[in-house]
Design a protein around this motif. Structure first.
Motif, PDB file in Angstrom:
ATOM      1  N   LYS A   1       0.844  -1.193   0.000  1.00  0.00           N
ATOM      2  CA  LYS A   1       0.000   0.000   0.000  1.00  0.00           C
ATOM      3  C   LYS A   1       0.878   1.241   0.000  1.00  0.00           C
ATOM      4  N   ALA A   2       0.360   2.321  -0.579  1.00  0.00           N
ATOM      5  CA  ALA A   2       1.022   3.622  -0.479  1.00  0.00           C
ATOM      6  C   ALA A   2       0.485   4.321   0.767  1.00  0.00           C
ATOM      7  N   ILE A   3       1.370   5.025   1.480  1.00  0.00           N
ATOM      8  CA  ILE A   3       0.975   5.720   2.710  1.00  0.00           C
ATOM      9  C   ILE A   3       1.254   7.209   2.539  1.00  0.00           C
ATOM     10  N   TYR A   4       0.235   8.028   2.797  1.00  0.00           N
ATOM     11  CA  TYR A   4       0.384   9.480   2.715  1.00  0.00           C
ATOM     12  C   TYR A   4       0.043  10.092   4.070  1.00  0.00           C
ATOM     13  N   PHE A   5       0.649  11.246   4.344  1.00  0.00           N
ATOM     14  CA  PHE A   5       0.471  11.915   5.636  1.00  0.00           C
ATOM     15  C   PHE A   5      -0.139  13.292   5.394  1.00  0.00           C
ATOM     16  N   ASP A   6      -1.419  13.410   5.732  1.00  0.00           N
ATOM     17  CA  ASP A   6      -2.165  14.633   5.447  1.00  0.00           C
ATOM     18  C   ASP A   6      -2.197  15.559   6.669  1.00  0.00           C
ATOM     19  N   ASP A   7      -2.814  16.707   6.497  1.00  0.00           N
ATOM     20  CA  ASP A   7      -2.919  17.772   7.502  1.00  0.00           C
ATOM     21  C   ASP A   7      -1.573  18.499   7.623  1.00  0.00           C
ATOM     22  N   ALA A   8      -1.618  19.624   8.323  1.00  0.00           N
ATOM     23  CA  ALA A   8      -0.428  20.476   8.446  1.00  0.00           C
ATOM     24  C   ALA A   8       0.720  19.758   9.139  1.00  0.00           C
TER      25      ALA A   8
ATOM     26  N   GLU B   1      -0.734  14.367  10.618  1.00  0.00           N
ATOM     27  CA  GLU B   1      -1.367  13.526  11.646  1.00  0.00           C
ATOM     28  C   GLU B   1      -2.282  12.457  11.069  1.00  0.00           C
ATOM     29  N   THR B   2      -2.925  12.753   9.947  1.00  0.00           N
ATOM     30  CA  THR B   2      -3.842  11.788   9.345  1.00  0.00           C
ATOM     31  C   THR B   2      -3.067  10.885   8.395  1.00  0.00           C
ATOM     32  N   VAL B   3      -3.072   9.604   8.671  1.00  0.00           N
ATOM     33  CA  VAL B   3      -2.366   8.634   7.828  1.00  0.00           C
ATOM     34  C   VAL B   3      -3.367   8.039   6.847  1.00  0.00           C
ATOM     35  N   ARG B   4      -3.086   8.218   5.551  1.00  0.00           N
ATOM     36  CA  ARG B   4      -4.021   7.762   4.512  1.00  0.00           C
ATOM     37  C   ARG B   4      -3.361   6.663   3.679  1.00  0.00           C
TER      38      ARG B   4
ATOM     39  N   LYS C   1       6.772  12.911   8.095  1.00  0.00           N
ATOM     40  CA  LYS C   1       6.413  11.763   7.251  1.00  0.00           C
ATOM     41  C   LYS C   1       7.154  10.514   7.724  1.00  0.00           C
ATOM     42  N   GLY C   2       6.407   9.426   7.932  1.00  0.00           N
ATOM     43  CA  GLY C   2       7.011   8.135   8.232  1.00  0.00           C
ATOM     44  C   GLY C   2       7.121   7.789   9.703  1.00  0.00           C
ATOM     45  N   VAL C   3       6.670   8.684  10.606  1.00  0.00           N
ATOM     46  CA  VAL C   3       6.850   8.426  12.039  1.00  0.00           C
ATOM     47  C   VAL C   3       5.830   7.415  12.561  1.00  0.00           C
ATOM     48  N   GLN C   4       4.546   7.547  12.147  1.00  0.00           N
ATOM     49  CA  GLN C   4       3.528   6.605  12.647  1.00  0.00           C
ATOM     50  C   GLN C   4       3.805   5.168  12.198  1.00  0.00           C
ATOM     51  N   PRO C   5       4.178   4.924  10.921  1.00  0.00           N
ATOM     52  CA  PRO C   5       4.542   3.544  10.543  1.00  0.00           C
ATOM     53  C   PRO C   5       5.763   3.022  11.309  1.00  0.00           C
TER      54      PRO C   5
END
Length: 750
Positions: free
Chosen positions: A221-228, A231-234, A304-308
């Motif tokens: 899957k591709a992972i994107y990080f939204d919001d300023a 915080e939102t992981v898509r 980018k990449g901290v939650q994963p």
């Protein structure tokens, strides 16, 4: 942080959701204005991790993001931010001013109902003991690598420390947004320089200014990080132009895992379909055995990449129950017996913990501990296994940088702190003193730089003594002694920066300005060829006399062992009774403290005791101690001695146009250039330079590269110094002892 504060900003909705999930999952209560994090979890839901890397790889920034995304702090601050606040983990004023980490800082947070204890460590080699003692008590680690710098000098040191304590690790390639970022080069360096069986489990979508997100190779899957603040992981489909590369990299990941994991290897050889769960299980098994290193990517600064990465910590790093912790049970006259500690979080086994760090707090000495077995409650009595002294624990706390939260009890796997316990770093504490258990202590490297130190004002001597007593107790690599020959107070440490920081702390924290003298290098003296000795110590002055004769060889050890001393007893029969042998050994080690050539310590020598004689009445252990000393003095007269100096592995990163001048500077300082590496307009020069020639290099490099160059160095080995330097050192020592050098004596005669 309150829920009301979170609702004030729409950007915080993602974090509010995480906070509410955590509250629900662990049935926690929201106290007046903050969330209580000191809740005791099952051992499967605990992770003790450290974040380690080379200087400026982004360790503290990454920790700041972890605390933000887990809802531990309300807002993020940068290490060298314009708001002059600084990162939460850099709590010391000096750290915020310099933008570096000086002391390791502990914190704890929650992610997906797991309690994560984190220690953020310094990157400078001067503070390497902070990394050493953190890794001693941790179960797993995140090795952060810069996407531009790759594997650098301190990365190699940190890797050795992880190997020493058998700590499983994840690799996180940070700073993908930087110009010149090249994760492929970094992973090839991990394989060649660190000897890691490493493979990507994530790929970056774009690099430098084009970095948009990540591809998870396991879930595809591709992972994107939204919001300023990302915080939102898509999760989304893999971009069309990266599908071929992601398929190839996934196949590479499976191949690397198949080489070290039997279960996955069988599926791979039988060409069966390999599921996401199969790969995850194989990554975890091999990561725990340290046979495979999963590589994740991202940019902490750009969120980018901290939650994963946090998910990977839970998925692949061990909980305290999966790590075998050994204590030694000692009995007189017997080999220490290895005892495996039980990490179950109950009181069915006696309490065992290790004190790994000391710090002077507002309420007295603060001792950081790791609990390995059993339970400790507030008010309990514990024993120091080294001193057998009993102490009562009036207060237990868990730490969030320089903030504390009281707890009533701690369990196996917890990292905590206690007040009012007088001990040394590396002491073991138990509730049952009859167990005779002690944990393996912490490896402490020897200091390499010494400086004369004195308070500017004589009236500050009391504060100076207090500061020295505190800092030498907290930091075992910061050492202090009085040189009676030169009438100087000497401090020793791991580098100029190390000693400079302590000098500044004395002024700030104790109002005691100090002056530092010219740095002194820890030279060593050794032999170039074996020397036989036959020394007789005889003294008779009426009554009980002294008699001891020792015969043997003093020989140099090979270059790879030129920092140690060895003593071997090769005597046969009873010419020297066995109870007197320790006396000879003690005499040898006493003489090794100060050589006769330049006053530096002896090293790289092997004392082989082959024969001797004793007297039935006049011989004693003390007599043989004096004979051992006399034997060393005899070898000074007949042996050929040389001086060893510390050689540093130096790494200089500069723009390409300054490469020539940097190499010329290193050659001028008697350096040997061992290699160069260029990438994207920058070049890294690797060299080996004597420490004695490295003083003042920081200023010279800065001025010759318009402030763009940076360097790091760490101890490599001891090597014979140049003849002219040896002659100069001998002359200086003879002059300080009031002995005229031979040259001056000849001039006087003429």
């Amino acid at each position: 942080m309150t829920i009301i504060n979170l609702l004030k900003s729409s950007q915080n909705l993602g974090r509010l959701k995480n906070l509410v999930e955590n509250l629900y999952a662990s049935n926690r209560t929201c106290y007046s204005s903050y969330v209580k994090y000191a809740e005791h979890k099952q051992i499967e839901k605990i992770r003790n991790i450290g974040i380690s890397a080379h200087i400026d790889s982004g360790k503290t920034t990454l920790t700041e993001r972890i605390l933000f995304y887990t809802g531990r702090i309300e807002e993020m601050h940068e290490v060298k931010g314009k708001d002059n606040v600084g990162a939460i983990m850099d709590s010391m004023e000096l750290e915020r001013q310099r933008g570096i980490t000086i002391q390791s800082a502990a914190t704890y947070t929650l992610w997906k109902d797991h309690n994560i204890n984190i220690i953020d460590t310094p990157g400078h080699v001067d503070f390497t003991v902070e990394v050493e003692r953190a890794l001693r008590v941790l179960d797993g680690a995140i090795l952060v690598l810069c996407a531009v710098g790759g594997v650098q000098s301190q990365t190699l040191t940190v890797n050795r420390q992880m190997k020493r304590y058998n700590v499983p690790c994840l690799a996180f390639i940070n700073k993908l947004d930087r110009s010149g970022a090249n994760p492929n080069r970094v992973i090839s360096q991990m394989r060649s320089k660190l000897n890691h069986n490493a493979a990507f489990i994530q790929l970056p979508i774009g690099l430098e200014g084009e970095h948009k997100g990540l591809i998870d190779l396991i879930s595809q899957k591709a992972i994107y990080f939204d919001d300023a603040y990302g915080e939102t992981v898509r999760y989304d489909e893999i971009p069309q132009n990266m599908r071929t590369e992601s398929t190839e990299r996934r196949h590479e990941l499976v191949e690397h895992l198949s080489n070290v994991d039997e279960s996955l290897g069988e599926l791979f050889l039988e060409e069966k379909s390999i599921t996401e769960n199969d790969i995850k299980a194989a990554v975890r098994r091999s990561c725990l055995k340290r046979t495979f290193t999963p590589v994740l990517v991202g940019t902490a600064l750009k969120n980018k990449g901290v939650q994963p990465l946090l998910d990977a910590v839970l998925d692949y790093l061990p909980n305290p129950g999966e790590v075998e912790n050994i204590a030694l049970k000692e009995k007189e006259g017997e080999e220490p017996q290895r005892v495996v500690l039980n990490s179950q979080r109950d009181n069915s086994h006696p309490f065992v913990s290790l004190a790994f760090k000391l710090e002077a707090g507002r309420y007295g000495q603060l001792t950081y501990m790791r609990c390995y077995q059993g339970v400790l409650k507030k008010g309990d009595n514990i024993y120091n296994a080294r001193t057998t002294r009993k102490v009562r624990i009036p207060r237990l706390v868990r730490l969030h940088s320089n903030n504390m939260e009281d707890v009533n009890e701690v369990y196996a796997g917890d990292i905590f702190a206690v007040f009012g316990v007088d001990c040394a770093s590396g002491d073991t504490f138990v509730t049952d003193n009859k167990l005779d258990l002690s944990m393996e202590s912490i490896f402490v490297p020897d200091p390499v730089v010494s400086m004369a130190i004195s308070p500017v004002n004589n009236k500050d001597r009391d504060n100076f003594s207090k500061a020295i007593a505190r800092f030498t107790k907290e930091d075992p690599t910061f050492q202090f002694y009085f040189d009676a020959d030169n009438k100087e107070t000497i401090v020793s440490g791991m580098g100029e920066l190390h000693l400079e920081i302590y000098a500044q702390r004395m002024e700030r924290e104790y109002n005691c300005p100090v002056s530092l003298g010219k740095p002194k290098v820890a030279f060593r003296e050794t032999l170039t060829s074996p020397v036989e000795f036959d020394y007789l110590h005889k003294k008779q002055s009426g009554g009980h006399g002294e008699y001891a004769r020792v015969i043997g060889i003093l020989e140099p050890l090979p270059p790879q062992k030129n920092t140690v001393l060895e003593f071997t007893d090769e005597t046969i029969g009873t010419n020297i009774p066995k109870p007197f042998i320790p006396g000879v050994k003690r005499g040898f080690y006493m003489m090794a403290e100060k050589g006769l050539l330049t006053g530096h310590k002896l090293s790289g020598l092997k004392f082989r005791l082959r024969d001797g004689m004793h007297h039935i009445v006049d011989s004693s252990e003390h007599s043989f101690c004096l004979a051992g000393q006399g034997a060393i003095k005899e070898t000074f007269e007949h042996g050929c001695w040389q001086i060893l100096e510390p050689i540093m592995a130096v790494e200089v990163a500069v723009p390409e146009e300054f490469q020539g001048s940097v190499i010329a500077q290193l050659n001028k300082r008697h350096g040997l250039v061992t290699g160069t590496e260029g990438t994207e307009g920058w070049v890294t020069v690797y060299a080996e330079v004597p420490l004695n020639d490295m003083f003042g290099y920081a200023g010279e490099l800065r001025s010759s590269t318009q402030g763009k160059g940076e360097f790091s160095m760490e101890y490599s080995r001891y090597s014979p110094c140049l003849p002219d330097l040896q002659e100069k050192l001998i002359e200086e020592y003879q002059r300080s002892q009031g002995i005229l050098p031979e040259k001056m004596q000849k001039k006087k005669k003429n």
